[in-house]
Scaffold this active site. Structure first.
Site, PDB file in Angstrom:
ATOM      1  N   ARG A 115     -10.371 -11.434   2.133  1.00  0.00           N
ATOM      2  CA  ARG A 115     -11.274 -12.466   1.648  1.00  0.00           C
ATOM      3  C   ARG A 115     -10.589 -14.002   1.516  1.00  0.00           C
ATOM      4  O   ARG A 115     -11.091 -14.869   1.494  1.00  0.00           O
ATOM      5  CB  ARG A 115     -11.440 -12.132  -0.163  1.00  0.00           C
TER       6      ARG A 115
ATOM      7  N   LYS B 114       1.020  -1.126   0.187  1.00  0.00           N
ATOM      8  CA  LYS B 114       0.056   0.015   0.140  1.00  0.00           C
ATOM      9  C   LYS B 114       0.855   1.208  -0.065  1.00  0.00           C
ATOM     10  O   LYS B 114       1.942   1.296   0.652  1.00  0.00           O
ATOM     11  CB  LYS B 114      -1.009   0.145   1.351  1.00  0.00           C
TER      12      LYS B 114
HETATM   13  N1  BES Z   1      -8.013  -3.725   4.433  1.00  0.00           N
HETATM   14  C1  BES Z   1      -8.376  -3.233   3.222  1.00  0.00           C
HETATM   15  C2  BES Z   1      -9.429  -2.519   2.920  1.00  0.00           C
HETATM   16  C3  BES Z   1      -9.476  -1.088   3.416  1.00  0.00           C
HETATM   17  C4  BES Z   1      -9.011  -0.218   2.413  1.00  0.00           C
HETATM   18  C5  BES Z   1     -10.365  -0.895   4.472  1.00  0.00           C
HETATM   19  C6  BES Z   1      -9.188   1.216   2.771  1.00  0.00           C
HETATM   20  C7  BES Z   1     -10.459   0.393   4.826  1.00  0.00           C
HETATM   21  C8  BES Z   1      -9.896   1.608   3.870  1.00  0.00           C
HETATM   22  C9  BES Z   1      -8.232  -4.582   2.227  1.00  0.00           C
HETATM   23  O1  BES Z   1      -7.623  -5.501   2.839  1.00  0.00           O
HETATM   24  C10 BES Z   1      -7.710  -3.979   0.990  1.00  0.00           C
HETATM   25  O2  BES Z   1      -6.612  -3.695   0.797  1.00  0.00           O
HETATM   26  N2  BES Z   1      -8.647  -4.042  -0.185  1.00  0.00           N
HETATM   27  C11 BES Z   1      -8.249  -3.812  -1.347  1.00  0.00           C
HETATM   28  C12 BES Z   1      -8.727  -4.773  -2.279  1.00  0.00           C
HETATM   29  C13 BES Z   1      -8.264  -4.643  -3.740  1.00  0.00           C
HETATM   30  C14 BES Z   1      -6.901  -4.927  -3.866  1.00  0.00           C
HETATM   31  C15 BES Z   1      -9.070  -5.284  -4.666  1.00  0.00           C
HETATM   32  C16 BES Z   1      -8.724  -2.481  -1.772  1.00  0.00           C
HETATM   33  O3  BES Z   1      -9.809  -2.005  -1.188  1.00  0.00           O
HETATM   34  O4  BES Z   1      -7.964  -1.570  -2.247  1.00  0.00           O
HETATM   35 MN    MN Z   2      -5.546  -5.598   2.007  1.00  0.00          MN
END
Ligand code: BES
Ligand code: MN
Ligand code: ZN
Length: 487
Positions: free
Chosen positions: A343, A269
């Site tokens: 997931r 990230k």
């Molecule tokens: N924990 C995050 C989701 C999230 C992101 C919660 C921002 C709150 C704020 C999750 O594990 C994640 O990183 N999801 C990705 C999925 C994507 C790679 C398909 C996302 O939402 O960017």
């Molecule tokens: Mn994630």
């Protein structure tokens, strides 16, 4: 915070013994149900322009002749719905918590009869106002000043008010536990710490706890959970917590995402706000909080909490984009993006849930940024193919003032999860990201009655108010209580 009720009369409100008297005025008209001293004070304040009967307005008056409590404050609610009263109570408590008193008595004027929902709203507003995070910040001071709230009511409303306060107090205890755990930093709240907290909860609330370590998780064959965990030096845990309140009824099963820190892994990230990914175990925290609330209320229902928990980190051992892993269900998964890790850990827990022959399975996860884009921070995303379940969860959310909104699950959304190298890919394109995440989970639910709550936008707040909210403990507790026999 401790919650009580006290039956009284309008005239006797003025002689209530407390450190502060908070008067909530419901509606735009001066209420008729105030003792003379308060009517005079309110009329003077309105005349002088010190208070306007508009939602959100408050006025602190200090000592008032004819009122026993040494502090008097007014808070105005738009109307007498639990939602509007809760927001006025929140304003009133916020004002009073900066002062010296510990015990606040509350009189709700202009609202007519009070019911259980009003009393519950008082408890949850009080719980929110009096929570203080101290675990890694002892300098935040001693425990919060507001220690007790007494809701004044008529004799006729006493039974409903008392049961609403009891339910509210249990939800507050659950929400507080969820907030506390989710607020703890990733280096404190590791998967091992979370498992320890689950065991402690089991001890205090008489639950059964089982904690599986890496070896046992390997033996079970949870290849997707292990794939996420393999990049971290913190070992994973799989937590099973059981509350038995109803002989051998099939259980309600709650599955909580327990990523104690989500760096994204190799699909790392950006740095901005990455610290907030310590909250990525908010789903797990809400499962623990709900178990606490339901056990405190001794609900006649069987409830099982399942928590897959690990860190998502990059390293030489970490799972890589393109890797294919075998989940507990036997299905193979192509990990196209290591940041779609929630997931992965959930699909193994859902496959495990099937073994418990549940009556219903609900997973709770801070799953997608896309859900935040879709719904913002007010409503959690609700995904389920079962209409009656959608209705029951929606109703529970409205009743708890912890609302959700149903999102679609058309089979057309499943197309994007096709992979040339595995049974399913763990991501699709950006568009519809909250829905395709839910479609991924749906593939692992077989014939289960299943719902998914995406709480990415509701489990915590950013900015100056940064911190966990404890949501959706209220929604889940209401739902579980509605499933209980004879409650
Ligand atoms: N924990 C995050 C989701 C999230 C992101 C919660 C921002 C709150 C704020 C999750 O594990 C994640 O990183 N999801 C990705 C999925 C994507 C790679 C398909 C996302 O939402 O960017
Ligand atoms: Mn994630
Ligand atoms: Zn995550």
């Amino acid at each position: 915070m401790d919650f009580r009720h006290l039956p009284t009369t309008v005239a006797a409100v003025a002689s209530t013994a407390a450190d502060a008297l908070l008067v909530v005025v419901a509606g735009a008209k001066p209420p008729g149900d105030l003792p003379a001293a308060l009517t005079r004070a309110l009329q003077a304040a309105l005349k002088q322009g010190d208070l306007v009967l508009e939602a959100g307005r408050t006025l602190y008056l200090g000592q008032l002749r004819g009122v026993k409590a040494p502090r008097v404050a007014f808070a105005v609610a738009a109307d007498s719905t639990p939602r509007c009263l809760k927001s006025a109570l929140a304003q009133g408590f916020a004002l009073l918590k900066g002062l010296g008193g510990k015990h606040v008595a509350v009189w709700i004027a202009g609202a007519g009869a009070l019911d259980a929902a009003h009393a519950e709203a008082l408890a949850t507003a009080g719980g929110d106002a009096s929570y203080l995070y101290r675990h890694t910040k002892p300098s935040a001071g001693p425990s919060p000043k507001l220690a007790r709230a007494t809701l004044l009511c008529t004799r006729a409303d006493e039974a409903a008010v008392s049961s609403g306060l009891q339910r509210g107090a249990a939800i507050v205890a659950g929400v507080t536990l969820a907030r506390e755990l989710a607020n703890r930093p990733g280096n404190h709240c590791t998967p091992t710490h979370l498992a320890g907290q689950a065991q402690e909860l089991a001890k205090t609330m008489k639950l059964e706890a089982e904690v599986l370590g890496r070896k046992e998780i390997e033996k079970l064959g949870m290849g997707a959970l292990l794939a996420v965990a393999q990049g971290s030096s913190e070992p994973p845990r799989f937590i099973v917590l059981r509350y038995r309140g109803a002989a051998d009824d099939p259980p309600v099963v709650l599955v909580g995402k327990g990523i104690t820190f989500d760096s994204g892994g190799i699909s790392i990230k950006p740095a901005a706000e990455m610290d907030e990914m310590k909250f990525d175990m908010g789903g797990a925290a809400s499962v623990l909080g709900t178990l606490r609330a339901v056990a405190q209320l001794k609900a006649r229902v069987n409830l099982v909490g399942l928590i897959p928990t690990c860190e998502n980190m990059p390293s030489g051992q970490a799972v890589k984009p393109g890797d294919v892993v075998t989940s507990l269900s036997g299905k193979t998964i192509e990990v196209l993006n290591t940041d779609a890790e929630g997931r992965l850990i959930l699909c193994d827990a859902l496959a495990y849930a099937e073994r418990l022959k549940p009556r219903v399975v609900i997973d709770i996860a801070t799953l997608t940024g896309a859900c935040v884009v879709a719904l913002g921070h007010h409503r959690s995303g609700l995904f389920t193919p079962h209409d009656a379940l959608a209705e029951a969860l929606t109703r529970a959310g409205e009743g708890a003032l912890d609302p959700c909104w149903r999102m679609p699950l058309d089979p057309e959304y499943d197309e994007v999860l096709k992979s040339n190298f595995a049974d399913v890919a763990n991501v699709g394109p950006r568009a519809g990201g909250a829905i395709t995440a839910a479609m991924f989970l749906k593939r692992f639910t077989g014939k289960l009655r299943w719902a998914h709550l995406d709480v990415a936008g509701t489990a915590w707040k950013s900015g100056a108010q940064k911190g966990a909210t404890g949501r959706p403990v209220g929604l889940l507790t209401h739902y579980v209580l509605a499933q209980a026999n004879g409650v």
